[in-house]
Each structure stands twice: as structure tokens, then as C-alpha cells.
Design a protein around this motif. Sequence first.
Motif, PDB file in Angstrom:
ATOM      1  N   SER A   4       0.794  -1.230   0.000  1.00 56.98           N
ATOM      2  CA  SER A   4       0.000   0.000   0.000  1.00 56.98           C
ATOM      3  C   SER A   4       0.822   1.274   0.000  1.00 56.98           C
ATOM      4  CB  SER A   4      -0.931   0.015   1.201  1.00 56.98           C
ATOM      5  OG  SER A   4      -0.139   0.136   2.356  1.00 56.98           O
ATOM      6  N   ALA A   5       2.114   1.193   0.284  1.00 57.24           N
ATOM      7  CA  ALA A   5       2.861   2.439   0.367  1.00 57.24           C
ATOM      8  C   ALA A   5       3.758   2.672  -0.844  1.00 57.24           C
ATOM      9  CB  ALA A   5       3.688   2.448   1.635  1.00 57.24           C
ATOM     10  N   GLN A   6       3.813   1.720  -1.737  1.00 59.91           N
ATOM     11  CA  GLN A   6       4.712   1.850  -2.878  1.00 59.91           C
ATOM     12  C   GLN A   6       4.001   2.445  -4.082  1.00 59.91           C
ATOM     13  OE1 GLN A   6       7.934   1.228  -2.921  1.00 59.91           O
ATOM     14  NE2 GLN A   6       7.782   0.741  -0.755  1.00 59.91           N
ATOM     15  N   ALA A   7       4.727   3.264  -4.823  1.00 61.62           N
ATOM     16  CA  ALA A   7       4.175   3.744  -6.089  1.00 61.62           C
ATOM     17  C   ALA A   7       4.076   2.562  -7.041  1.00 61.62           C
ATOM     18  CB  ALA A   7       5.097   4.807  -6.682  1.00 61.62           C
ATOM     19  N   GLU A   8       3.053   2.550  -7.866  1.00 64.50           N
ATOM     20  CA  GLU A   8       2.946   1.462  -8.817  1.00 64.50           C
ATOM     21  C   GLU A   8       2.483   2.000 -10.158  1.00 64.50           C
ATOM     22  OE1 GLU A   8      -1.318  -0.298  -7.902  1.00 64.50           O
ATOM     23  OE2 GLU A   8       0.130  -0.462  -6.265  1.00 64.50           O
ATOM     24  N   ARG A   9       2.530   1.133 -11.164  1.00 70.26           N
ATOM     25  CA  ARG A   9       2.162   1.577 -12.518  1.00 70.26           C
ATOM     26  C   ARG A   9       0.734   2.084 -12.538  1.00 70.26           C
ATOM     27  NH1 ARG A   9       3.780  -2.458 -17.202  1.00 70.26           N
ATOM     28  NH2 ARG A   9       3.077  -0.687 -18.418  1.00 70.26           N
ATOM     29  N   TRP A  10       0.526   3.085 -13.321  1.00 73.26           N
ATOM     30  CA  TRP A  10      -0.784   3.701 -13.512  1.00 73.26           C
ATOM     31  C   TRP A  10      -1.343   4.321 -12.240  1.00 73.26           C
ATOM     32  CZ3 TRP A  10      -1.528   4.587 -18.375  1.00 73.26           C
ATOM     33  CH2 TRP A  10      -1.100   3.670 -19.340  1.00 73.26           C
TER      34      TRP A  10
ATOM     35  N   ASN B 266      13.285  -3.667 -11.161  1.00 78.32           N
ATOM     36  CA  ASN B 266      12.047  -3.111 -10.594  1.00 78.32           C
ATOM     37  C   ASN B 266      12.243  -1.846  -9.786  1.00 78.32           C
ATOM     38  OD1 ASN B 266      10.021  -4.566 -11.584  1.00 78.32           O
ATOM     39  ND2 ASN B 266      10.062  -6.135  -9.963  1.00 78.32           N
ATOM     40  N   ASN B 267      13.368  -1.776  -9.080  1.00 81.56           N
ATOM     41  CA  ASN B 267      13.604  -0.606  -8.235  1.00 81.56           C
ATOM     42  C   ASN B 267      14.543   0.386  -8.899  1.00 81.56           C
ATOM     43  OD1 ASN B 267      11.949  -1.403  -6.079  1.00 81.56           O
ATOM     44  ND2 ASN B 267      13.535  -2.845  -5.413  1.00 81.56           N
ATOM     45  N   TYR B 268      14.532   0.383 -10.203  1.00 83.79           N
ATOM     46  CA  TYR B 268      15.379   1.266 -11.001  1.00 83.79           C
ATOM     47  C   TYR B 268      15.360   2.694 -10.452  1.00 83.79           C
ATOM     48  CZ  TYR B 268      16.866   3.880 -15.157  1.00 83.79           C
ATOM     49  OH  TYR B 268      17.502   4.723 -16.041  1.00 83.79           O
ATOM     50  N   LEU B 269      16.527   3.223 -10.155  1.00 84.65           N
ATOM     51  CA  LEU B 269      16.722   4.587  -9.633  1.00 84.65           C
ATOM     52  C   LEU B 269      16.197   4.781  -8.214  1.00 84.65           C
ATOM     53  CD1 LEU B 269      16.062   7.035 -12.594  1.00 84.65           C
ATOM     54  CD2 LEU B 269      18.195   5.986 -11.880  1.00 84.65           C
ATOM     55  N   LEU B 270      15.642   3.726  -7.618  1.00 85.50           N
ATOM     56  CA  LEU B 270      15.112   3.863  -6.255  1.00 85.50           C
ATOM     57  C   LEU B 270      15.801   2.885  -5.309  1.00 85.50           C
ATOM     58  CD1 LEU B 270      11.284   4.167  -7.053  1.00 85.50           C
ATOM     59  CD2 LEU B 270      12.882   6.012  -6.557  1.00 85.50           C
TER      60      LEU B 270
ATOM     61  N   ALA C 229      11.754   6.504 -12.248  1.00 89.74           N
ATOM     62  CA  ALA C 229      11.502   5.110 -11.919  1.00 89.74           C
ATOM     63  C   ALA C 229      10.438   4.537 -12.866  1.00 89.74           C
ATOM     64  CB  ALA C 229      11.044   4.995 -10.471  1.00 89.74           C
ATOM     65  N   LEU C 230      10.459   3.213 -12.990  1.00 92.55           N
ATOM     66  CA  LEU C 230       9.675   2.562 -14.039  1.00 92.55           C
ATOM     67  C   LEU C 230       8.173   2.769 -13.913  1.00 92.55           C
ATOM     68  CD1 LEU C 230      11.639  -0.787 -14.362  1.00 92.55           C
ATOM     69  CD2 LEU C 230      11.882   1.320 -15.661  1.00 92.55           C
ATOM     70  N   GLN C 231       7.683   2.915 -12.674  1.00 89.92           N
ATOM     71  CA  GLN C 231       6.223   2.996 -12.537  1.00 89.92           C
ATOM     72  C   GLN C 231       5.637   4.276 -13.125  1.00 89.92           C
ATOM     73  OE1 GLN C 231       8.380   2.398 -10.107  1.00 89.92           O
ATOM     74  NE2 GLN C 231       7.915   3.506  -8.241  1.00 89.92           N
ATOM     75  N   PHE C 232       6.499   5.263 -13.435  1.00 90.62           N
ATOM     76  CA  PHE C 232       5.981   6.495 -14.018  1.00 90.62           C
ATOM     77  C   PHE C 232       6.009   6.460 -15.541  1.00 90.62           C
ATOM     78  CE2 PHE C 232       8.311   7.952 -10.062  1.00 90.62           C
ATOM     79  CZ  PHE C 232       7.183   7.939  -9.271  1.00 90.62           C
ATOM     80  N   ALA C 233       6.458   5.329 -16.099  1.00 86.95           N
ATOM     81  CA  ALA C 233       6.764   5.305 -17.528  1.00 86.95           C
ATOM     82  C   ALA C 233       5.535   5.533 -18.406  1.00 86.95           C
ATOM     83  CB  ALA C 233       7.427   3.981 -17.894  1.00 86.95           C
TER      84      ALA C 233
END
Lengths: 392, 517
Positions: free
Chosen positions: A35-41, A180-184, B447-451
Amino acid sequence: MHLKGKRLKKLISSPMALFALSSTSALAENLVENSAQAERWQMNLKPGVTELGQEIYDIHMLVFWICCVAAVFVFGYMFYAMFAYRKSKGHEPANFHEHAVAEISWTIIPAIILLGMAWPASMTMIKVYDTTESDLDILVTGYQWKWKYEYILEHGENVAFFSNLTTPSQQIHGEEAKNNNYLLEVDNPMYLPVNKKARFLITANDVIHAWWVPALSVKKDAIPGFINEISAKPFKTGTYRGQCAELCGKDHGFMPIVVKVVEQDEFDSWLSEKQTQAAELAELMQQEMSMDELLAQGEKTYAGKCAACHGSNGEGGVGAVIKGSKVATGALSWHLDVVVNGVAGTMMQAFGAQLNAIELAAVITYQRNAFGNNMGDKVQPIDVHNFKQGGK
Amino acid sequence: MSHGPAKGLSRWFLATNHKDIGTLYLWFSFSMFLLGGSFAMIIRAELFQPGLQLIEPNFFNQMTTMHGLIMVFGAIMPAFVGLANYMIPLMIGAPDMALPRMNNFSFWLLPIAFAILASTLFMDGGAPNFGWTFYAPLSTTYAPPSVTYFIFGIHIMGLSSIMGSINIIATIMNLRAPGMTLMKMPLFVWTWLITAFLLVAVMPVLAGAVTMMLMDIHFGTSFFSAAGGGDPVLFQHIFWFFGHPEVYIIILPAFGVVSEIIPTFSRKPLFGYASMVYATAAIAFLSFIVWAHHMFTVGMPLVGELYFMWATMLIAIPTAAKVFNWITTMFKGSITFETPMLFSIAFVFLFTIGGFTGLMLAIAPADMQYHDTYFVVAHFHYTMVAGAIFSMSAAIYYWLPKWTGRMYNESMGKVHFWISFLGFNLTFFPQHFIGLAGMPRRIPDYALQFADFNMISSIGAFIYGASQLLFLYNVIATIKYGEKTTVKKTWEGANGLEWTQPSPLPYHTFTTPPEFK
């Protein structure tokens, strides 16, 4: 193909996700896991893992919905006027241009609605500013372009370390698949005990940075010469990621933050391990290192800290040339001074606080004995230590 | 007074005619718009997908900085000054601006200022790379050497703005046709009068800020360095004391344009004229006392946070009154949807969305999450692009037939509108989402989720950018080949002194003052 179809479906349904997210629907349940992680869309803030964060989230949603309702009224009125009074429908224009009641009411009604938002927001703001009675104090220092965390402990045995981006440059430049954690992702994350109020004392060493972890609802500017305070009391264990939020130069996008919230006993053992490491390092510093040891360590340190600006063979770049340079082939004290204290007014940073004495000794030795520089002299950790004590 | 313009280049270099100078301003601002726009295209191309593909981070920072500076100071502000030069004398029945030679000087300073600014791109160390807000010490101790040229450029364009504003104030105060009292002036004139006072008040503050930077960089002072007893946050206070009025300097003339166009195509007088004037003045006043809402994360005392939050929220009241007035002007009118009206309605619609997000940003505890994310980027592009630029497009289509005596291609205008509308929203609406999801602004890689949303945003940006070339083509085609029209009132519902003059406008108008009831 399967993935594409899925993405398309998600794209079509994504405006709905905003509404679903804001209520406690089935979709929201699926998100609890992470619930605390950013995710796609993702289209909205997340409540985060602190009580205060949830309160901030509620205010955000309150204001959002008020704006939505206002938008329905305003735009409904506008589109009604546009469609109902088209000339093509043969509508004759009226000639009124004033209406006191309407004008006064659309001044007073928004004012009342604003009060309804400002009051709870103020109450929350007061809580955000309450940094008293913390269980743990951590000094957070922003550097171009990394973070330093120093745990301020009661008996003075502070634990301090740097936290650097670990995403390999091959991933950034598209030569490898991005993880998955690219740049993070960082080498040394910050650890916090769960259900304890941590107070962050935030400052910077060079330019202004901002320390931001969305899940902790913490964002505060790191200003050189000043210390800001903010606190968070996470109620859930997990790994939470954030980024620097204030433009701080070239690698502003490459200084992430990772916070691991763990159970108290895990935190304690992590902390004591850090303390042991610090003690071992202190002991190592007393030892005499051989040329080979120095060069081996120096090569590593050089690649990590110097090569980006000075080139991997000392040929220079953003930074000065080292191969055959006056500094690297000149007086040892000058070389120490440049590396430890930096060069004011240039990009050359002061590495005295960023590297430990062993690394400093090794990298200086390496610079004096690599790339065709052939000084043959050595710097020992104790020399660095003495220079720092007595040096200017 | 029948003599025409001078021959050759001297017409432009020695111009004192308000129409010529207006034309110069408008073409200059459009060329800056294309330059700043091309920087935006580079930014969006790099952000099309994660990873570093096209440019290096340092160059990316130069692009965001130059994009902001050129769009704010080179495109939007001169565009509205040009419009003021062209239209204010016509709207108040004056033969020219009050100070024509100073008018020439204030224009010709601008190409010099921007030549200096643009030349920094070719300098050793590159162009300014510290953001258009140039926070110290990134813009002082850590700046590239070109910062000195940037400071010089800002000084020159500040001079230009101040002189232009003085000219506008002098013209409006002294050259109105007999019978035109202040409360009978067209709203565009009112908004510019107030804007000019804002400019005169805050440009010197900006000049002060960059001068202090200059002193810190070259003369050993420490205004913005804590190490020498100064304070980096002082810079932000000074900058935003200029910066917040600045954003109203950009938007108030846009309000004025829309307040001219909506009544024309609704065939109904502007609703609530007096309240429009008072609302504009109220917004201008409030703009001076809300600056630190740009600095909610800087570590102000709690009372500071609360004060700036409450004061900022107050701005919603006069702004809402304006929106209601525009819509009520349309209500019970007889509306047609020519290109200027389409842009004006889109302005009301999209600017209001920008207003809503502005209100969200005013909520201090929530702003601590929005601050410096793409949510802010989306917010201010809704006000700057859909606000200022859309209203500027509306103004060009609205007055171009009057200026040139030729009608623009209406279908092409509408195509330009719809592509702009689509491209704009595709670019900036998803930026609300990535901002809330946690993407900081001013980063070259993410980061990938903003792609996904970034890709949509980039596609929208390319569409919006391309649509401006269509606009350029339409304007040039109108000037060269447009259908001739000699009707004084291009638009059936138009009112105002400018529509009493022949089309195309003669070189000199109102050489004797008109009668104004």
C-alpha cells in the motif's frame, strides 16, 4: 501480446481507478499488500504508513472532492449556457449585465466552503509541526548527490554512513534491462524501528536538497547552514522509497532515499552491527598498509568517487586532469588538502567527510602512482587523520 | 497626418508607431515561443521513456531552465506587451502610446537581452542549469560561469519591462478619449493598467535578487551563503516576492483578452464589469502577500505556514467571481463558436482546472506532498499554457482581421484549436497523476512505474508543439493571401473603439480624439 492487452485494458479503466482508490473497494483491498509503494498507472496519493500521513491523505481527498463538486456546478453551468444559448438555435441575446444577489452569493458561498477546508488543514498542519518527544533522532545531510544519515545516540557513539544510488550506469544508459527498483535503490538504506517516532534533523552540505519519502509523508528542504526538523512514526514494517525533491544540480534525479522500517529487535541488531563496523574501522586506521593494499583499495575508491569527473584513466573531464598533474605529482600536503577540503569555487568537493581515512589514504596513493604518475610515495590512514586534526 | 511608414529596415529599427512596435513585440514573442517550445520538445523526448537516451542530465537541466526563462520572459510577457501596444491606444482612442521613443527602446532591449541569454548555451560550462527559479546557492557558488550573462540578461529585460509598464500607465492615465472615465475603459485596458503597476513594483525586486547574486559570485558578499552569515532562504523570499506577482502579471492581461472576446461572441455585454475590475485589483493586491506558499517545505515557522495558507486560499474568491462572470456573460446570450471564442471557452474551462489544483496546492499539509512534483508542473501549465497562451491565440485570431484587413482561414483556425486542446490535455493531465504518484519535477530519468503516463505526456507534447506550426502557417497565410475584408466590425457582436476604425488599420488612427459616450 498478453501484456499489451492487459495494458490497454488498464488504460481504459484507469480513470475509474481514481474513484475506486478513494473508496475502500475491492481494488483498494488488492493494494493493501503494497500500500505504500508507487505502482504503474497510479493516479493518486497514497495514505502512507503514518497516522499523520493518513490524515493528510484525508484532507487531500476532502479538498479533491470539494473541487470535483464545484467543477460539476461550474462546468455544468458553462456547458448548459453554451448549448442552450447558441445563435444557431435562434436565441436572441438578453441584455442584462449585473445581478447583485448572484454576485454577492458567489463571493460568500466560496468563502464559506474555503473555511471548511482551511480549518481541518490548519489542525493537521499543527500536528505536522509537532516534532517533540521523539524516540530517535537522525541527522540527514544532503550532498551532491547522495544522502548521509547520522544516528544521534545517547552515549555519543553516533553511527554515520552515506547512502548512494546503486543502479548501475548500464541500466541507466539502456545497455541492460532495468530492474524493478530502477533509480530507487541504495547501498545503505536508513533503518527505522516500527511504532517509534523518529525525528529527522535535515540539513545540506552544499546546495539545497529536499528529503522526501512519500510513504512517511515527510518532505523537508535540506538547506546548507540551517537545520530543519520533521518527524514520522511509521506503524507498518516495510521498505519505503523516495527521492530528492529540490533541484540540486546534475544528478538531482539520481539520489534516492530508501527507508527500511523494521521491528525493534531487528533495528537494534542492525545498529549494533553498524557500531561494530565503526569500531573495526577505527582499529584498521591504526595499521600500516602496504603499497599493494593501498593501490587495490585506491583503485576501487577512485572508480566510485573520482572517475565520473576525472576520467577512469585520470584524463580529466568535468574535473581536472590527474595524469601528470601538478597536484598529483606535487607536494603531498597540497594533494591531501585538495582531496580532503576540496577546491572552493569549483566542482571539486571536499571528500574529507565523505570518505574514511583508509579510503582517502588509498585513493591519494593511487592517484600518485597510477596513470603514469610515478611518485612512489605512500599515504597512510594515520597521515590523513593527522592532516585532518592539524590541517587547515 | 497622412504619411505612411518609413521604407526598409529603418521602419523597424527606428519605429515609434505603436502598431509597428506591437507587431515587433508579437513576432519577437512568437519566435521565442518556438525556441522555448523546441526546448520543451527536447525535454519531453528525453522523458519519453525511462533511462538516459538523448541528452545528459546537465544539458537536461539547461533545457528546463531555458524553457522556463524563455517562455515566461521571452514569449508570454512580450506577447501581452505587444498586444497592449497595439490595442490600448485603439481601445482608448489615443493616436499612439504616450512615450513612443521609450517604446522603441523598451522593445529593442529585448532581442539584446535574449541574445545574451541564448548565447549562454554555447559557452564553456553551458547555459544556466539551476531552474528558472534559480535558487541560491545552486545559482551562485555552484553555478556555471554563464550565470553572469544570465544576470545581465535579466537586468536588461527587467529594464525593458519597467519602461514598457511606465509607458502603458502614462498612456492609460493621460490619453483616454474625452468621456472615457476609468470605469468605462475596456476590461483589457483595466487588466493591463493593474498589471503595469505590478510590473513596476516587482521587477526592481527581481533586479535586486540577481544583483545580490552577482555580488555573492564576484564581490565576496554572502547574502545567500550561511557560511558567511547569509541565508539561502532569503533568496527564495525575495524571488517569490517577485515571482508570485509575476504569475499574475502573466495571467491578468489574459483575463482582459477573454473579457473582450466572450461578450463579442455571446452578443451580450460583459456581466459584472465593476466586479471584474474590483476582482482584478483584489487579485493584484493578494499577489503581494502570499509569496511563501511556494515555500511550504522550506521550514518556515508554523504561524508562517498557516498565514500563507489562509491568505492564498483567499485568492480563490475573486478568481471564482471572474469565472462566474464569464459564464454568466454567455448565459442567455446568442453564442457562436468562432476560433477566438473556442480558445476563450477553453481558457475558462482549463484555467478553472488550474485554479482547482491551485486551491489544492494552497492546503499546506497536502502541499508538503505535492511540492516539487509533477502535480505542480501540471498545475502551472494549466494556468500558463491553457491560460496565457490559449488567450493569446484567441487574441491573435480575434484582432488579426482588423490589423491586416484579411480574414484568417476559419477551418484551419478550428483545426488548430482542437489539436491544441487535445495535445495540451494529453500532455498535462497525466502529469497530475504522476505527480501524485510521487515523481519529482526537474529529473531527466525516472523510476519505471511512471513510464506509462510519461509516454502519453510526451506524445501529447509533440502534438501540441506541431499544432503551433499550423498556427504560424495560418497567420502568415492570412497576411499574404487571406480573403480581404474592409468591414469595420469584423465580428457582429464586437464593441469598442477599435472596431470604429477602418480595416486594415491605417498607419495612424485617432489623430483627433473620438467621441465616447
